[in-house]
Design a protein around this motif. Structure first.
Motif, short mmCIF file in Angstrom:
data_model
loop_
_atom_site.label_atom_id
_atom_site.label_comp_id
_atom_site.label_asym_id
_atom_site.label_seq_id
_atom_site.Cartn_x
_atom_site.Cartn_y
_atom_site.Cartn_z
N VAL A 7 -10.42 -2.78 4.51
CA VAL A 7 -10.33 -4.13 3.92
C VAL A 7 -11.74 -4.64 3.62
N ASN A 8 -12.66 -4.43 4.54
CA ASN A 8 -14.03 -4.87 4.35
C ASN A 8 -14.65 -4.23 3.10
N ILE B 127 -6.87 3.75 -0.42
CA ILE B 127 -6.29 2.48 0.03
C ILE B 127 -7.18 1.31 -0.36
N TYR B 128 -8.50 1.45 -0.20
CA TYR B 128 -9.39 0.34 -0.55
C TYR B 128 -9.28 -0.01 -2.02
N GLU B 129 -9.08 1.01 -2.87
CA GLU B 129 -8.95 0.78 -4.31
C GLU B 129 -7.60 0.13 -4.63
N GLN B 130 -6.54 0.55 -3.95
CA GLN B 130 -5.23 -0.08 -4.15
C GLN B 130 -5.31 -1.57 -3.81
N ILE C 119 0.85 -1.19 0.00
CA ILE C 119 0.00 0.00 0.00
C ILE C 119 0.89 1.24 0.00
N ASP C 120 0.58 2.16 -0.92
CA ASP C 120 1.27 3.44 -0.98
C ASP C 120 0.41 4.47 -0.25
#
Length: 134
Positions: free
Chosen positions: A53-54, A13-16, A5-6
């Protein structure tokens, strides 16, 4: 599969996480039917909020990449989703943006197409490996 994760990226973050899981499936790092870590475990491993994450897992489930079962956990779907009209429209929009960005930055057409072809061929090769019993 290693998730990176960057935290400085403009991409949420969810899209990464979602993108890396899809790439992991395409590359063969994640197999059909393979169990994924629990939401709590993956959040802890990566150092992010479990709701993030969910959200990724739920989007991947909605798109047909994951199957979520409260008893058995989350696993990669045995069948990959089929492209629909919404997906094709989104694909055109994304490719349009990436093409425009590359063009504005002076990337030659041949170089752009070569990069696209390399990645797509890598995924095809992995898919053929799987069908050959890899």
């Amino acid at each position: 599969m290693i998730i990176k994760i960057d935290f400085e990226s403009e991409i949420p973050i969810y899209e990464q996480l979602k993108r890396q899981i899809i790439q992991g499936i395409a590359k063969g790092d994640l197999s059909k039917g393979e169990e994924l870590p629990s939401v709590r475990q993956l959040a802890e491993d990566i150092g992010i909020n479990l709701h993030t994450v969910n959200k990724s897992y739920n989007l991947l489930k909605d798109e047909g990449y994951l199957v979520v079962d409260r008893r058995k956990g989350t696993r990669v779907s045995d069948t990959m989703p089929e492209p629909n009209e919404k997906y094709i429209d989104n694909l055109k929009e994304e490719i349009g943006y990436i093409s425009a960005d590359a063009y504005c930055k002076g990337i030659r057409k041949e170089e752009f197409l070569s990069v696209c072809e390399k990645y797509f061929n890598d995924f095809i090769a992995n898919g053929e490996d799987e069908s050959n019993g890899r």
